[in-house]
Design an enzyme around this catalytic site. Structure first.
Site, PDB file in Angstrom:
ATOM      1  NE  ARG A 119     -47.791 -31.555 -67.844  1.00  0.00           N
ATOM      2  CZ  ARG A 119     -47.737 -32.366 -68.897  1.00  0.00           C
ATOM      3  NH1 ARG A 119     -46.689 -32.327 -69.697  1.00  0.00           N
ATOM      4  NH2 ARG A 119     -48.719 -33.221 -69.139  1.00  0.00           N
ATOM      5  CD  GLU A 124     -47.420 -25.063 -71.685  1.00  0.00           C
ATOM      6  OE1 GLU A 124     -48.359 -25.764 -72.122  1.00  0.00           O
ATOM      7  OE2 GLU A 124     -46.281 -25.506 -71.511  1.00  0.00           O
ATOM      8  CG  HIS A 144     -46.601 -28.480 -74.008  1.00  0.00           C
ATOM      9  ND1 HIS A 144     -47.251 -28.214 -72.814  1.00  0.00           N
ATOM     10  CD2 HIS A 144     -46.318 -29.802 -73.969  1.00  0.00           C
ATOM     11  CE1 HIS A 144     -47.355 -29.329 -72.101  1.00  0.00           C
ATOM     12  NE2 HIS A 144     -46.785 -30.303 -72.788  1.00  0.00           N
TER      13      HIS A 144
END
Length: 319
Positions: free
Chosen positions: A232, A261, A280
């Site tokens: 994360r 993000e 990601h």
């Protein structure tokens, strides 16, 4: 089976999961215009991936029974607000997703050690002869340190240890030392992990782990060491990381997750050649996405039958 649930799928999932949900008799709201659907307030189940999810969205859903997280990490969900509303929150960890993320982490390790960005550039820019001055890094025999020792980290340990002959250690205050040793990994302190050649982060984002790796921790790494984060964003202090990379006080960083993000277009990591970045997607493989989507469908069916999913996260907070 009685009349199905009204399932709102906020982020796209694998078609196999959507088909399984529909085949079980549930109605689905999905697509980019989901917020404008006339029945949105009647939703009884939400499926979410990485988008932020709080009471601004589910607070008006009086019939909501459950929020199902596609994946393991739930830092994007305001769980206390869901619990206060009597809504179950369950995730879908393990399976192909764990192996996919582990492979993604090792891919970033290899990409950094083998300087894949730079090697590609040499070929494209007709700088072939520069190869004589290059010395690439090795994962074989390297000292690999894992921060966190859950499912994904254990797969990374197997790949690096059994596959590359790396010497693997782990730091996880939540896992007993004997369990770490039983997996063939050496339990050590965080400070000891930071002395390793390759550091890979596999801990959830919590109040305790936010900015766990800051300037002081990065200063403990040696000049050729690399750090990888497929867990994360926010666990590594990005400002401190930029400074360490720019100063070449560490060898490189492989970053799949960011504090915000998507990151801003002028994010300083973008300018650094010793940063290898991805959006990601460490767990976004065909098998991983299909497995998680089908797991979500299973959880929806459990909720519909009035059962508590095995991966329920807020059971203690519900009456």
């Amino acid at each position: 089976m009685s009349v199905g649930e009204l399932v709102t799928i906020i982020d796209p999932i694998h078609p196999a999961g959507v088909e399984a949900i529909a085949a079980a008799g549930h109605t689905i709201i999905q697509g980019p215009e989901w917020r404008n659907h006339p029945q949105l307030a009647e939703s009884s189940v939400i499926i979410i991936r990485t988008s932020p999810l709080g009471p601004d969205i589910f607070g008006q859903m009086a019939r909501l029974k459950a929020i199902v997280k596609h994946g393991a990490g739930v830092d994007n969900i305001v769980i206390p607000a869901a619990s206060a509303q009597g809504v179950m929150v369950a995730n879908t960890p393990g399976g192909n997703n764990s192996t996919a993320v582990a492979e993604g982490a090792v891919a970033l390790m290899l990409g950094l050690l083998r300087q894949m960005r730079e090697m590609d550039t040499l070929v494209r820019e007709d700088r072939w002869d520069e190869r004589w001055g290059i010395r690439l890094g090795d994962l074989t025999g390297a000292r690999v340190g894992l921060i966190g020792f859950g499912r994904i980290a254990r797969h990374v340990a197997t790949i690096c240890g059994a596959g590359f002959g790396a010497h693997v250690a782990a730091y996880d205050p939540m896992v007993p030392d004997e369990d770490v040793r039983a997996a063939g990994v050496q339990p050590v302190s965080l400070m000891e992990i930071l002395k390793h050649d390759v550091i890979s982060i596999h801990t959830p984002l919590t109040a305790e782990t936010r900015n766990l790796i800051g300037a002081a921790e990065l200063a403990q790494m040696h000049a050729k060491a690399i750090i990888v984060n497929c867990s994360r964003g926010g666990i590594i202090d990005e400002e401190a990381l930029v400074s360490a990379l720019a100063a070449r006080s560490i060898g490189g960083a492989g970053i799949d997750v960011f504090a915000d993000e998507p990151p801003s277009a002028d994010h300083p990591l973008f300018k650094l050649p010793n940063a290898l970045l991805s959006p990601h997607v460490a767990g976004v493989t065909e098998a991983g996405m299909k497995h998680m989507a089908l797991h979500c469908a299973q959880v929806v069916n459990l909720v519909h039958r009035g059962e508590r999913p095995p991966t329920l996260l807020n059971g203690d907070a519900l009456a």
